[in-house]
Design a protein around this motif. Sequence first.
Motif, PDB file in Angstrom:
ATOM      1  N   PHE A 261       0.842  -1.196   0.000  1.00 18.19           N
ATOM      2  CA  PHE A 261       0.000   0.000   0.000  1.00 18.19           C
ATOM      3  C   PHE A 261       0.880   1.249   0.000  1.00 18.19           C
ATOM      4  O   PHE A 261       2.035   1.233   0.452  1.00 18.19           O
ATOM      5  CB  PHE A 261      -0.939   0.016   1.217  1.00 18.19           C
ATOM      6  CG  PHE A 261      -0.243  -0.170   2.537  1.00 18.19           C
ATOM      7  CD1 PHE A 261       0.204   0.929   3.267  1.00 18.19           C
ATOM      8  CD2 PHE A 261      -0.023  -1.438   3.057  1.00 18.19           C
ATOM      9  CE1 PHE A 261       0.845   0.757   4.491  1.00 18.19           C
ATOM     10  CE2 PHE A 261       0.623  -1.619   4.275  1.00 18.19           C
ATOM     11  CZ  PHE A 261       1.048  -0.514   4.995  1.00 18.19           C
ATOM     12  N   ALA A 262       0.327   2.328  -0.526  1.00 20.96           N
ATOM     13  CA  ALA A 262       1.037   3.607  -0.568  1.00 20.96           C
ATOM     14  C   ALA A 262       1.006   4.254   0.810  1.00 20.96           C
ATOM     15  O   ALA A 262      -0.045   4.317   1.454  1.00 20.96           O
ATOM     16  CB  ALA A 262       0.409   4.519  -1.615  1.00 20.96           C
ATOM     17  N   LEU A 263       2.138   4.750   1.241  1.00 18.83           N
ATOM     18  CA  LEU A 263       2.227   5.295   2.594  1.00 18.83           C
ATOM     19  C   LEU A 263       1.625   6.690   2.721  1.00 18.83           C
ATOM     20  O   LEU A 263       1.107   7.039   3.783  1.00 18.83           O
ATOM     21  CB  LEU A 263       3.692   5.323   3.047  1.00 18.83           C
ATOM     22  CG  LEU A 263       4.236   4.011   3.608  1.00 18.83           C
ATOM     23  CD1 LEU A 263       5.716   4.121   3.887  1.00 18.83           C
ATOM     24  CD2 LEU A 263       3.498   3.622   4.872  1.00 18.83           C
ATOM     25  N   THR A 264       1.684   7.495   1.664  1.00 15.51           N
ATOM     26  CA  THR A 264       1.202   8.877   1.794  1.00 15.51           C
ATOM     27  C   THR A 264      -0.279   8.935   2.155  1.00 15.51           C
ATOM     28  O   THR A 264      -0.651   9.539   3.175  1.00 15.51           O
ATOM     29  CB  THR A 264       1.486   9.667   0.504  1.00 15.51           C
ATOM     30  OG1 THR A 264       2.908   9.739   0.297  1.00 15.51           O
ATOM     31  CG2 THR A 264       0.926  11.080   0.602  1.00 15.51           C
ATOM     32  N   PRO A 265      -1.194   8.329   1.386  1.00 16.90           N
ATOM     33  CA  PRO A 265      -2.606   8.369   1.805  1.00 16.90           C
ATOM     34  C   PRO A 265      -2.847   7.592   3.100  1.00 16.90           C
ATOM     35  O   PRO A 265      -3.708   7.968   3.908  1.00 16.90           O
ATOM     36  CB  PRO A 265      -3.350   7.750   0.625  1.00 16.90           C
ATOM     37  CG  PRO A 265      -2.331   6.909  -0.090  1.00 16.90           C
ATOM     38  CD  PRO A 265      -1.040   7.632   0.087  1.00 16.90           C
ATOM     39  N   PHE A 266      -2.084   6.529   3.307  1.00 15.30           N
ATOM     40  CA  PHE A 266      -2.241   5.715   4.510  1.00 15.30           C
ATOM     41  C   PHE A 266      -1.947   6.541   5.760  1.00 15.30           C
ATOM     42  O   PHE A 266      -2.722   6.519   6.737  1.00 15.30           O
ATOM     43  CB  PHE A 266      -1.290   4.519   4.426  1.00 15.30           C
ATOM     44  CG  PHE A 266      -1.329   3.618   5.630  1.00 15.30           C
ATOM     45  CD1 PHE A 266      -2.290   2.628   5.758  1.00 15.30           C
ATOM     46  CD2 PHE A 266      -0.389   3.749   6.646  1.00 15.30           C
ATOM     47  CE1 PHE A 266      -2.325   1.788   6.869  1.00 15.30           C
ATOM     48  CE2 PHE A 266      -0.412   2.915   7.747  1.00 15.30           C
ATOM     49  CZ  PHE A 266      -1.373   1.935   7.865  1.00 15.30           C
ATOM     50  N   LEU A 267      -0.861   7.294   5.754  1.00 15.97           N
ATOM     51  CA  LEU A 267      -0.496   8.104   6.928  1.00 15.97           C
ATOM     52  C   LEU A 267      -1.429   9.298   7.091  1.00 15.97           C
ATOM     53  O   LEU A 267      -1.697   9.720   8.219  1.00 15.97           O
ATOM     54  CB  LEU A 267       0.953   8.563   6.805  1.00 15.97           C
ATOM     55  CG  LEU A 267       2.005   7.440   6.808  1.00 15.97           C
ATOM     56  CD1 LEU A 267       3.410   8.018   6.720  1.00 15.97           C
ATOM     57  CD2 LEU A 267       1.862   6.580   8.060  1.00 15.97           C
ATOM     58  N   HIS A 268      -1.919   9.865   5.989  1.00 11.18           N
ATOM     59  CA  HIS A 268      -2.878  10.971   6.106  1.00 11.18           C
ATOM     60  C   HIS A 268      -4.171  10.496   6.768  1.00 11.18           C
ATOM     61  O   HIS A 268      -4.753  11.215   7.595  1.00 11.18           O
ATOM     62  CB  HIS A 268      -3.175  11.567   4.726  1.00 11.18           C
ATOM     63  CG  HIS A 268      -2.186  12.599   4.287  1.00 11.18           C
ATOM     64  ND1 HIS A 268      -1.000  12.294   3.661  1.00 11.18           N
ATOM     65  CD2 HIS A 268      -2.201  13.958   4.421  1.00 11.18           C
ATOM     66  CE1 HIS A 268      -0.330  13.399   3.398  1.00 11.18           C
ATOM     67  NE2 HIS A 268      -1.031  14.426   3.851  1.00 11.18           N
ATOM     68  N   GLU A 269      -4.618   9.287   6.419  1.00 12.59           N
ATOM     69  CA  GLU A 269      -5.816   8.748   7.069  1.00 12.59           C
ATOM     70  C   GLU A 269      -5.572   8.542   8.563  1.00 12.59           C
ATOM     71  O   GLU A 269      -6.459   8.816   9.390  1.00 12.59           O
ATOM     72  CB  GLU A 269      -6.199   7.422   6.418  1.00 12.59           C
ATOM     73  CG  GLU A 269      -6.707   7.542   4.986  1.00 12.59           C
ATOM     74  CD  GLU A 269      -6.972   6.188   4.362  1.00 12.59           C
ATOM     75  OE1 GLU A 269      -6.819   5.170   5.077  1.00 12.59           O
ATOM     76  OE2 GLU A 269      -7.332   6.136   3.168  1.00 12.59           O
ATOM     77  N   ALA A 270      -4.381   8.067   8.912  1.00  9.94           N
ATOM     78  CA  ALA A 270      -4.064   7.849  10.322  1.00  9.94           C
ATOM     79  C   ALA A 270      -4.057   9.169  11.092  1.00  9.94           C
ATOM     80  O   ALA A 270      -4.548   9.245  12.227  1.00  9.94           O
ATOM     81  CB  ALA A 270      -2.711   7.146  10.453  1.00  9.94           C
ATOM     82  N   VAL A 271      -3.500  10.211  10.483  1.00  6.71           N
ATOM     83  CA  VAL A 271      -3.460  11.515  11.152  1.00  6.71           C
ATOM     84  C   VAL A 271      -4.859  12.105  11.274  1.00  6.71           C
ATOM     85  O   VAL A 271      -5.207  12.710  12.298  1.00  6.71           O
ATOM     86  CB  VAL A 271      -2.512  12.471  10.400  1.00  6.71           C
ATOM     87  CG1 VAL A 271      -2.678  13.907  10.899  1.00  6.71           C
ATOM     88  CG2 VAL A 271      -1.067  12.024  10.584  1.00  6.71           C
ATOM     89  N   ASP A 272      -5.689  11.950  10.234  1.00  9.40           N
ATOM     90  CA  ASP A 272      -7.068  12.456  10.311  1.00  9.40           C
ATOM     91  C   ASP A 272      -7.806  11.822  11.486  1.00  9.40           C
ATOM     92  O   ASP A 272      -8.528  12.507  12.238  1.00  9.40           O
ATOM     93  CB  ASP A 272      -7.810  12.163   9.009  1.00  9.40           C
ATOM     94  CG  ASP A 272      -7.294  13.004   7.848  1.00  9.40           C
ATOM     95  OD1 ASP A 272      -6.625  14.018   8.122  1.00  9.40           O
ATOM     96  OD2 ASP A 272      -7.547  12.631   6.685  1.00  9.40           O
TER      97      ASP A 272
END
Length: 364
Positions: free
Chosen positions: A185-196
């Motif tokens: 999986f791509a980390l950029t959208p994955f980490l943005h979802e985690a921060v949201d």
Amino acid sequence: MRPLDSLRSFKVKLGVLVAVSVSVAVFLTWASVKAGLSSFVTLPLVVLAALVVTQVLARGMTSPLRQMTRAAQAMAKGDYSQRIASSSRDEVGQLAEAFTRMASDLQQTDQMRRDLVANVSHELRTPVAGLRAQLENMVDGVTEPDPAALAVALTETERLSSLVDHLLDLSRLDAGVIQVQTETFALTPFLHEAVDAAELGARSGERGLHWAIEVDPPDLEATADAARIRQVIANLLDNAARHSPPGGRVRLHARPAEPSPGPAESGAPDHGADAPPRETGIWIEVSDQGPGIARADRERVFERFQRGGGSDGSGGTGLGLAIARWAVELHGGTIEVIDDPARERENDRSSVIRVHLPPPRSAG
């Protein structure tokens, strides 16, 4: 004095004991006959001498067994402090050593159980007491059920829910029933979802927290169990948010891990094609502007119900980092507190936690 302790076999000890006792009995019988002593005198003398020799040689052979019997009886009553002292090297001595290790392990396990019950009781008491007080105030009319009062009740309910989730994760951890299901999986959208999700949980708007996400390169991908890594990141972000001061900054940084030194760099001999490949993988770092973790506590914070060496009043369960370490280790990775370059003047403390996810293993 234990003359047979140097022998490493209990069967050999018994053989030596029988042989020496019989030899003594035969010798005394022969000597008595040569001396012309009556059989009424010879028989008791031979039996007494054989018993004395047997007692001397057998000294210590069975004492560990008696000690283990007493220790087992004490353990049945909840006392695991008994230890077996044995200097013999035979099977009985090995059994005594194994029994002592077992008693020590059981004592530690029992202490962990007691600590777990005490800690869970303490952690449950705080949000339950707060929620009960808030609801009683609403029922008695002391506090109006306005959004602010309901928000307090919701916060305590969320603390209870978080603790229950963590305890369920611990039960799965101890049972070993969770398997890793990897995907890329791509980390950029994955980490943005985690921060949201972390922003909602931490109510960063009320505290003025600022969140920063850096993924280098932006198209960086990870191959892991996404659900477990999401749990790791959520726990790390929650930990950072709770310890950040109002208006603080929480930074989430993902990048390829630097390779370990190769043979030429480390000074080791170069074996050419036989040299193992240098493992890289991914680093994910979470940092905050809180008080930091002392160097002496950097390992302890990943244990259950530990918060940097003690309770800090931050409202955490003390389980998040322990669960994060477990989930990372499921992937063969590591999690650690590393030195913070921003705290060069405070080299004993750090607020940077790094997760290393190794590259996926090839099927071959």
